[in-house]
Scaffold this motif. Structure first.
Motif, PDB file in Angstrom:
ATOM      1  N   PRO A 278       0.847  -1.199   0.000  1.00  0.00           N
ATOM      2  CA  PRO A 278       0.000   0.000   0.000  1.00  0.00           C
ATOM      3  C   PRO A 278       0.883   1.250   0.000  1.00  0.00           C
ATOM      4  O   PRO A 278       1.663   1.471   0.922  1.00  0.00           O
ATOM      5  CB  PRO A 278      -0.798  -0.121   1.299  1.00  0.00           C
ATOM      6  CG  PRO A 278      -0.696  -1.563   1.702  1.00  0.00           C
ATOM      7  CD  PRO A 278       0.642  -2.021   1.207  1.00  0.00           C
ATOM      8  N   THR A 400      -1.827  -7.608  -6.031  1.00  0.00           N
ATOM      9  CA  THR A 400      -2.269  -6.216  -6.020  1.00  0.00           C
ATOM     10  C   THR A 400      -3.130  -5.919  -4.798  1.00  0.00           C
ATOM     11  O   THR A 400      -4.009  -6.709  -4.437  1.00  0.00           O
ATOM     12  CB  THR A 400      -3.059  -5.895  -7.295  1.00  0.00           C
ATOM     13  OG1 THR A 400      -2.244  -6.153  -8.427  1.00  0.00           O
ATOM     14  CG2 THR A 400      -3.496  -4.438  -7.319  1.00  0.00           C
ATOM     15  N   VAL A 401      -2.870  -4.782  -4.158  1.00  0.00           N
ATOM     16  CA  VAL A 401      -3.656  -4.360  -3.000  1.00  0.00           C
ATOM     17  C   VAL A 401      -4.458  -3.118  -3.361  1.00  0.00           C
ATOM     18  O   VAL A 401      -4.265  -2.509  -4.421  1.00  0.00           O
ATOM     19  CB  VAL A 401      -2.729  -4.055  -1.794  1.00  0.00           C
ATOM     20  CG1 VAL A 401      -2.035  -5.315  -1.325  1.00  0.00           C
ATOM     21  CG2 VAL A 401      -1.707  -2.967  -2.146  1.00  0.00           C
ATOM     22  N   ASP A 402      -5.374  -2.751  -2.483  1.00  0.00           N
ATOM     23  CA  ASP A 402      -6.184  -1.559  -2.721  1.00  0.00           C
ATOM     24  C   ASP A 402      -5.316  -0.304  -2.655  1.00  0.00           C
ATOM     25  O   ASP A 402      -4.392  -0.215  -1.839  1.00  0.00           O
ATOM     26  CB  ASP A 402      -7.304  -1.454  -1.678  1.00  0.00           C
ATOM     27  CG  ASP A 402      -8.333  -2.557  -1.824  1.00  0.00           C
ATOM     28  OD1 ASP A 402      -8.455  -3.099  -2.940  1.00  0.00           O
ATOM     29  OD2 ASP A 402      -8.999  -2.888  -0.816  1.00  0.00           O
ATOM     30  N   ASP A 403      -5.627   0.640  -3.503  1.00  0.00           N
ATOM     31  CA  ASP A 403      -4.902   1.905  -3.527  1.00  0.00           C
ATOM     32  C   ASP A 403      -5.321   2.735  -2.317  1.00  0.00           C
ATOM     33  O   ASP A 403      -6.481   3.119  -2.182  1.00  0.00           O
ATOM     34  CB  ASP A 403      -5.244   2.645  -4.826  1.00  0.00           C
ATOM     35  CG  ASP A 403      -4.398   3.889  -5.036  1.00  0.00           C
ATOM     36  OD1 ASP A 403      -3.800   4.371  -4.054  1.00  0.00           O
ATOM     37  OD2 ASP A 403      -4.335   4.374  -6.180  1.00  0.00           O
ATOM     38  N   THR A 407      -9.128   5.987  -0.365  1.00  0.00           N
ATOM     39  CA  THR A 407      -9.848   5.984   0.907  1.00  0.00           C
ATOM     40  C   THR A 407      -9.812   7.391   1.494  1.00  0.00           C
ATOM     41  O   THR A 407      -8.792   8.072   1.415  1.00  0.00           O
ATOM     42  CB  THR A 407      -9.194   5.000   1.902  1.00  0.00           C
ATOM     43  OG1 THR A 407      -9.235   3.682   1.352  1.00  0.00           O
ATOM     44  CG2 THR A 407      -9.901   5.016   3.245  1.00  0.00           C
ATOM     45  N   ASN A 425      -5.061  -0.497 -10.271  1.00  0.00           N
ATOM     46  CA  ASN A 425      -6.019  -1.587 -10.191  1.00  0.00           C
ATOM     47  C   ASN A 425      -5.460  -2.850 -10.836  1.00  0.00           C
ATOM     48  O   ASN A 425      -4.396  -2.837 -11.457  1.00  0.00           O
ATOM     49  CB  ASN A 425      -7.351  -1.195 -10.853  1.00  0.00           C
ATOM     50  CG  ASN A 425      -7.161  -0.757 -12.293  1.00  0.00           C
ATOM     51  OD1 ASN A 425      -6.503  -1.440 -13.079  1.00  0.00           O
ATOM     52  ND2 ASN A 425      -7.734   0.388 -12.645  1.00  0.00           N
TER      53      ASN A 425
END
Length: 488
Positions: A278, A400-403, A407, A425
């Protein structure tokens, strides 16, 4: 420069022993602060007495709290006129303006006064409306303050205290003519406090023109603190730069990576997200609300990796950054010092790592020598090198992780809409990997030679240059764009 009186600092003096109102002491206690830093002990008696102050103080020395306490104590319980503040704080960047006004707010509320942020990149009409209602302290970038003054939404004839913060950085950015224009509209003889890492050149001119018999204070410069950090220079294989960067970014602890350009910062952040780290980018081309949101998340510990241009090199106070990585090495001594100064703050430990390509070795030696540091130089062929593990580097998950930039965090603008913001993404990650696999196959597997021409994937393809379609989506591996786009 005018002859100035110098006073010795008494580091560690208790706030309760100073002439501060009880309301401010309660806020300090709530924040766990009972003893003053060196610069606070030095400045506060003179600032509270209304004297002009000239201070050589670096970012992170505690000067913001010093002038905050002085202004809030002096303006305590005072009424103000609409559009006519009692105090003005001039800062070079929007991020620093946000940080300063956040520091002032709890103390201002405690003594019944208000502070207002005035900076570019934000709604000028809302700022004008707040000034029309009346505020005691304005924290401003010079350009936006001048815009509001020319619209007659702000008048400077009631100003009693003016603070010029990071004056040398203002000079670097070309803002000092604006500062001079502002000071010309503030009554001579009113209190002025100037803070700068260096006191020469244009800064000296301002001191000569506008400060009256200033008391001068100096603190230990960042350049001295830089010598206490651990410095490492890794001479790396250009083809392995991304993998080495990812392993360092995957370490435990808060890490700040510096890139030369805006495009480079965005690309590195996206590459880290794609391999499971992240990370968010911070640079001058990002909308102000998004920049504020990213900083809020990073400060709150929502993610541990920030990728930034030199917009984050000065002024910003971020606790517990344990490693700074120069993904694109500094080519200027001052830049190296201020980037590196984001770690090892307030006596904490810190590590500085520079990733250096073969053509950057000579300049990096000159820069580190000029900064008076002796880094450990290590040749690194790939990410499996022992020094990477010694620095805390770890292999990322590869998933891949959330950007984290998508948030919204506490401290972000209330009306910030992040739903329209595009981030990294899985689709982009898949496209990038497919392009890289295709390029690898071209480089490693020679094709049938063409009649009358060189073999496809021959010497030109193997070097990574001249191969049609070889460049992966997103640009070069080296963390730099081929065109500089004002990445600061």
């Amino acid at each position: 420069m005018p002859k100035a009186r110098r006073r010795s600092a008494h580091a560690g003096e208790r706030f309760e022993d100073m002439a501060l109102p009880d309301e401010l002491l309660r806020v300090l206690a709530d924040q766990g602060l009972d003893r003053a830093f060196e610069i606070q002990s030095a400045i506060l008696p003179d600032a509270l007495a209304g004297r002009d102050v000239l201070a050589r103080a670096e970012t992170g020395s505690g000067k913001t709290l010093a002038f905050t306490l002085a202004m809030c104590a002096r303006f305590r319980g005072r009424g103000t006129h609409r559009r006519r503040p009692l105090g003005v704080v001039l800062v070079p960047t929007r991020e620093l303006a946000v940080q300063v006004v956040d520091t002032i707010h709890p103390f201002a509320r405690a003594v019944g006064i208000k502070a207002q942020l005035v900076a570019g990149g934000m709604n000028i009409d809302k700022q004008a409306e707040a000034l029309r209602r009346g505020v005691e302290i304005v924290v401003a970038t010079p350009g936006r303050l001048i815009d509001l003054a020319r619209r007659e939404d702000l008048f400077l004839d009631n100003v009693e205290t003016t603070v010029i913060d990071e004056a040398d950085h203002m000079a670097d950015l070309g803002f000092l003519p604006d500062v001079v224009e502002i000071l010309q509209h503030i009554e001579m003889g009113t209190q002025k406090m100037l803070f700068s890492a260096t006191l020469d050149g244009q800064v000296e001119d301002i001191t000569d023109r506008f400060l009256v018999d200033p008391v001068t204070h100096e603190t230990t410069p960042v350049s001295a603190a830089v010598a206490t950090m651990e410095h490492h220079v890794l001479r790396i294989n250009p083809k392995k730069k991304r993998e080495i960067t990812a392993q360092l970014a995957a370490r435990k602890g808060r890490t700040l990576l510096f890139c030369r350009t805006q495009l480079g910062a965005e690309r590195v952040a996206q590459e880290l997200i794609e391999v499971g780290i992240p990370a968010a980018a911070l640079h001058g081309n990002k909308q102000q609300g998004l920049r504020t949101n990213v900083l809020a998340g990073y400060r709150a510990g929502a993610f541990d990796t920030l990728v930034a241009t030199d917009v984050a090199a000065r002024g910003l106070h971020i606790d517990d950054v344990s490693m700074v990585v120069h993904v694109d090495p500094s080519d200027d001594v001052k830049e190296y010092v201020h980037r590196s100064g984001r770690t090892a703050r307030a006596g904490a430990a810190g590590t500085v790592v520079s990733l250096v390509l073969p053509h950057q070795v000579t300049r990096t030696r000159e820069v580190t020598s000029g900064a008076d540091v002796e880094p450990a130089w290590v040749d690194v062929a790939d990410e499996s090198a022992e020094v990477i593990a010694q620095l805390g580097g770890r292999r990322p998950s590869g998933q891949t992780v959330d950007d984290p930039a998508l948030t919204k965090y506490k401290g972000a603008p209330r009306k910030l809409d992040i739903s329209r913001t595009a981030g990294a993404n899985a689709r982009k990650a898949a496209e990038r990997r497919a392009n890289e696999e295709r390029r690898a196959s071209w480089e490693e597997t020679p094709a049938e030679p063409r009649r009358g021409g060189p073999a496809r994937g021959g010497s030109r393809g193997a070097s990574g240059s001249g191969t049609r379609g070889a460049a992966p989506r997103g640009g070069s591996r080296g963390g730099q764009s081929t065109r500089r786009r004002g990445g600061r």
